[in-house]
Design a protein around this motif. Structure first.
Motif, short mmCIF file in Angstrom:
data_model
loop_
_atom_site.label_atom_id
_atom_site.label_comp_id
_atom_site.label_asym_id
_atom_site.label_seq_id
_atom_site.Cartn_x
_atom_site.Cartn_y
_atom_site.Cartn_z
N PRO A 105 0.49 5.07 -0.74
CA PRO A 105 1.49 6.13 -0.56
C PRO A 105 2.77 5.91 -1.38
O PRO A 105 3.34 6.87 -1.91
CB PRO A 105 1.78 6.09 0.94
CG PRO A 105 0.52 5.58 1.54
CD PRO A 105 0.02 4.56 0.56
N SER A 106 3.22 4.66 -1.50
CA SER A 106 4.45 4.42 -2.27
C SER A 106 4.24 4.69 -3.74
O SER A 106 5.14 5.22 -4.42
CB SER A 106 4.94 2.98 -2.05
OG SER A 106 3.99 2.04 -2.52
N ALA A 107 3.08 4.35 -4.28
CA ALA A 107 2.80 4.63 -5.69
C ALA A 107 2.72 6.13 -5.94
O ALA A 107 3.25 6.65 -6.94
CB ALA A 107 1.50 3.95 -6.11
N ARG A 108 2.06 6.84 -5.04
CA ARG A 108 1.98 8.30 -5.18
C ARG A 108 3.35 8.95 -5.09
O ARG A 108 3.70 9.85 -5.87
CB ARG A 108 1.07 8.88 -4.09
CG ARG A 108 -0.42 8.61 -4.29
CD ARG A 108 -1.21 9.31 -3.19
NE ARG A 108 -2.65 9.10 -3.36
CZ ARG A 108 -3.42 9.86 -4.12
NH1 ARG A 108 -2.89 10.88 -4.80
NH2 ARG A 108 -4.72 9.61 -4.22
N LEU A 109 4.15 8.50 -4.13
CA LEU A 109 5.48 9.08 -3.94
C LEU A 109 6.38 8.80 -5.13
O LEU A 109 7.13 9.67 -5.58
CB LEU A 109 6.11 8.56 -2.65
CG LEU A 109 7.49 9.14 -2.30
CD1 LEU A 109 7.43 10.66 -2.14
CD2 LEU A 109 8.04 8.48 -1.04
N ALA A 110 6.32 7.58 -5.66
CA ALA A 110 7.14 7.25 -6.84
C ALA A 110 6.79 8.17 -8.00
O ALA A 110 7.68 8.66 -8.72
CB ALA A 110 6.91 5.79 -7.23
N GLU A 111 5.50 8.44 -8.19
CA GLU A 111 5.08 9.32 -9.28
C GLU A 111 5.61 10.74 -9.09
O GLU A 111 6.11 11.37 -10.04
CB GLU A 111 3.56 9.34 -9.36
CG GLU A 111 3.01 10.19 -10.50
CD GLU A 111 1.49 10.16 -10.55
OE1 GLU A 111 0.94 9.80 -11.60
OE2 GLU A 111 0.86 10.49 -9.52
N ARG A 112 5.54 11.24 -7.86
CA ARG A 112 5.99 12.61 -7.61
C ARG A 112 7.51 12.74 -7.70
O ARG A 112 8.03 13.72 -8.22
CB ARG A 112 5.50 13.09 -6.24
CG ARG A 112 4.02 13.37 -6.23
CD ARG A 112 3.58 13.96 -4.93
NE ARG A 112 4.14 15.30 -4.68
CZ ARG A 112 3.88 16.00 -3.58
NH1 ARG A 112 3.09 15.50 -2.63
NH2 ARG A 112 4.41 17.20 -3.41
#
Length: 473
Positions: A105-112
């Motif tokens: 989730p943190s990697a996805r959120l950072a990308e968004r």
């Protein structure tokens, strides 16, 4: 939703004494920002439930949540989508150590988040909230200059009226009245500039000339201290807790240009203005036309459903660090709950909701919100109503000609809030001001009711002050 009564939802079981939260709080709960005369012996207004733009108090009365908690419940209370994601992520992975592992989730959120940030701001560090976000940005500035061989470049420029947090370094930047009266800070590293409040500009001065004066002060300060010693300027695009101070047009762009010309990092503190408060995920570029080096955020990133904050940093800064000859240097900064999987999962769903129509609604309804609140200026106690997007401040004054706050400035906001509470509205009182920043899902009808209650609450306060001989307006 009309104001109503609701029975207590937590009756005591047979043979058990009923739990009394007020009594327990007075005995055990230390509140934020207490005064010495009440510290450790204070109970504040109890909030029971939330639903949409409303909350209930300890008596079961439903109130419009005028401050959206603390600028943060952007998508509204009781959103099942966020509650379900919170539950599901906690059941899948409740925590992992960010020191030597990571979560999806943190990697996805950072990308968004990087996709929404302006320019080359595409590196995201997650924290626990706004104070730790600003603290992280300032410590990053120190690390950045140390690695680049400039240990003297550490002075931080802030402003009167600013609020940037409650950790030691972030709180040192605060410039609001009373914030620093009894608290210490790193004053040798912080220089305060004038508050960019057009309402308080010198008599007879135009807004344009006031902006020129502020920019000249900034340039003179850089020259006096020397750019070689100044590491960063930290500023809120709109000074939220200072009274929703909207700076003069082009002021921020001119300040950003001086920072760029003098190799001073521009840190845009969007803890309040990001994630929809001004109708955009980030407002720095889209609303104010600036491309900062770092943006800090918190509050609306999860709509208050989970503590989370962070900073987005320019790729250029990381490139410069990597190119230095100090490859072994460590940014020795982190938090146990950095990149928390539950918080990041909630933030992802919160972004879905914002992008799915709430941002558009906020942009569409903001002019109506500002226009209706502006009508309160017909009341003689009101000196100015100002704001942008879905954030506004009603500032009360003794008289409009002098623009002086009332003699009872510490109580006027509280008086208005007390009357509004009785009528069905929760207000955030700030000394002689009332701040309104409701959930972004608020409707025109709810805005009308909010303004009507605020009008009546201010009117009743004026009557009280007249009857007590404290004001003759």
């Amino acid at each position: 939703m009309a104001v109503s009564k609701r029975a207590s939802s937590s009756p005591a079981s047979s043979g058990e004494a009923a739990f009394e939260p007020t009594r327990a709080a007075r005995r055990h709960l230390v509140q934020p920002w207490p005064v010495a005369g009440e510290i450790g012996d204070e109970a504040r207004g109890l909030i029971g439930e939330g639903d949409g733009v409303h909350v209930s108090d300890g008596e079961g009365n439903w109130l419009i949540d005028g401050p959206a908690g603390m600028w943060c419940v952007n998508v509204g209370h009781r959103r099942r989508e966020l509650a379900e994601v919170l539950h599901d992520q906690a059941m899948a992975l409740s925590y992992n150590s960010p020191w030597y592992t990571m979560n999806e989730p943190s990697a996805r959120l950072a990308e968004r988040i990087a996709a929404h940030a302006p320019g080359d701001l595409d590196h995201v560090f997650f924290t626990t909230g706004g104070s730790t976000a600003v603290e992280s940005a300032l410590r990053f500035m120190q690390f950045y200059n140390n690695v680049r061989g400039r240990p003297e470049k550490k002075v931080i420029l802030s402003r009167g009226g600013a609020y940037h947090g409650s950790t030691f370094l972030s709180a040192s930047l605060n410039g609001r009245p009373r914030d620093r009266d009894w608290m210490d800070g790193v004053d040798d590293l912080v220089v305060k500039l004038s508050c960019p409040d057009p309402f308080r500009r010198p008599a007879g001065m135009s807004v344009e000339s006031f902006s020129d004066k502020l920019v000249a002060e900034f340039a003179e300060t850089v020259e006096r201290i020397a750019a070689e010693r100044i590491g960063a300027f930290v500023g809120e695009p709109i000074m939220a807790s200072g009274g929703v101070i909207v700076p003069p047009p082009d002021y921020l762009k001119r300040i950003a240009a001086i920072c760029r010309d003098n190799d001073i990092l521009f840190v845009s503190d969007e803890v309040v203005t990001a994630f929809g408060r001004l109708g955009e995920v980030f407002a720095s570029q889209s609303v104010f036309g600036i491309e900062p080096d770092i943006i800090t955020f918190a509050k609306g990133v999860t709509s208050g459903y989970f503590p989370l904050g962070g900073m987005v940093v320019s790729a250029r800064l990381f490139d410069e660090i990597r190119r230095s000859n100090r490859s072994e240097a460590m940014y020795a900064h982190g938090l146990t709950y950095s990149s928390h999987p539950v918080g990041c999962a909630v933030a992802l769903k919160n972004l879905d909701l914002l992008e799915g129509g709430i941002l558009e609604h906020a942009r569409e309804i903001a002019p109506y919100f500002q226009d209706r609140l502006k009508s309160l200026e017909e009341l003689p106690l009101v000196g100015e109503v100002r704001g942008a997007g879905l954030m506004a401040c009603v500032e009360c004054v003794a008289d409009r000609e002098s623009r002086n706050p009332l003699t009872l400035d510490k109580e006027v906001g509280k008086r208005i809030d007390a009357h509004c509470h009785e009528l069905g509205l929760l207000v955030r009182p700030l000394i002689h001001m009332c701040v309104m920043s409701p959930p972004l899902i608020i409707t025109r009808e709810q805005i009308d009711r909010m303004v009507a209650i605020l009008h009546e609450g201010i009117s009743r306060t004026m009557d009280d002050l007249r009857q007590e001989g404290l004001w003759n307006g």
